[in-house]
Design a protein around this motif. Structure first.
Motif, short mmCIF file in Angstrom:
data_model
loop_
_atom_site.label_atom_id
_atom_site.label_comp_id
_atom_site.label_asym_id
_atom_site.label_seq_id
_atom_site.Cartn_x
_atom_site.Cartn_y
_atom_site.Cartn_z
N ALA A 60 0.88 -1.30 0.11
CA ALA A 60 0.11 -0.04 0.15
C ALA A 60 0.80 1.21 -0.03
O ALA A 60 0.70 2.25 -0.66
CB ALA A 60 -0.97 0.23 1.12
N ASN A 61 1.97 1.06 0.88
CA ASN A 61 3.14 2.23 0.66
C ASN A 61 3.52 2.72 -0.73
O ASN A 61 3.79 3.83 -1.07
CB ASN A 61 4.04 2.11 1.74
N GLN A 62 3.89 1.37 -1.26
CA GLN A 62 4.54 1.81 -2.82
C GLN A 62 3.50 2.12 -3.55
O GLN A 62 3.97 3.19 -4.48
CB GLN A 62 4.81 0.26 -3.06
N GLY A 63 2.38 1.80 -3.39
CA GLY A 63 1.25 2.34 -4.37
C GLY A 63 1.01 3.86 -4.27
O GLY A 63 0.91 4.61 -4.99
N ALA A 64 1.11 4.04 -2.94
CA ALA A 64 0.59 5.63 -2.47
C ALA A 64 1.94 6.36 -2.98
O ALA A 64 1.80 7.65 -3.56
CB ALA A 64 0.54 5.90 -1.03
N LEU A 65 3.27 5.93 -2.79
CA LEU A 65 4.15 6.69 -3.30
C LEU A 65 4.17 6.85 -4.82
O LEU A 65 4.64 8.07 -5.36
CB LEU A 65 5.56 5.71 -2.92
N LYS A 105 3.65 10.39 -9.36
CA LYS A 105 2.80 10.55 -10.85
C LYS A 105 2.19 11.81 -10.69
O LYS A 105 2.31 12.85 -11.46
CB LYS A 105 2.06 9.44 -10.90
N PHE A 106 1.73 12.17 -9.39
CA PHE A 106 1.05 13.58 -9.04
C PHE A 106 2.17 14.88 -9.52
O PHE A 106 1.97 15.47 -10.22
CB PHE A 106 0.35 13.54 -7.91
N PHE A 107 3.14 14.49 -8.91
CA PHE A 107 4.03 15.62 -8.90
C PHE A 107 5.00 15.68 -10.42
O PHE A 107 5.20 16.69 -10.73
CB PHE A 107 5.11 15.55 -8.01
#
Length: 105
Positions: free
Chosen positions: A3-8, A13-15
């Motif tokens: 889950a942390n990898q997905g959030a990272l 991608k956002f930035f």
């Protein structure tokens, strides 16, 4: 952990999209400062990659002058942006470090 990898990855991608260089068709390595290591890495870059880089930069300059961006389907996608210059930069920095050690002797 997954889950942390997905959030990272979502954060990256956002930035990436927020930086806006991809809207001009540029890649991340196209925006690097011209340090001595980058200049030497560019010199070692294969001609095809160098020509593609030059085209992307000229197109970005043209678009910027016209206050436009590429159509969204032509933007550089996060998943497709490869660090084409990084292997050359790493090699050059390793050589610079080795040369520095030899010069101290």
């Amino acid at each position: 952990m997954a889950a942390n990898q997905g959030a990272l990855q979502t954060f990256r991608k956002f930035f990436y999209n927020l930086s806006a260089f991809n809207q001009l068709g540029l890649r991340r390595d196209d925006t690097l400062r011209l340090t001595p290591a980058v200049v030497e890495a560019l010199r070692r870059l294969p001609e095809q990659d160098h020509n593609e880089r030059t085209f992307r930069i000229k197109r970005a300059i043209d678009l910027t002058g016209k206050h436009r961006v590429l159509p969204k389907e032509q933007w550089t996608k996060f998943e497709e942006d490869r660090r084409y210059l990084k292997p050359y930069i790493d090699e050059v920095e390793k050589e610079f470090a080795e040369k520095s050690v030899w010069n101290k002797m």
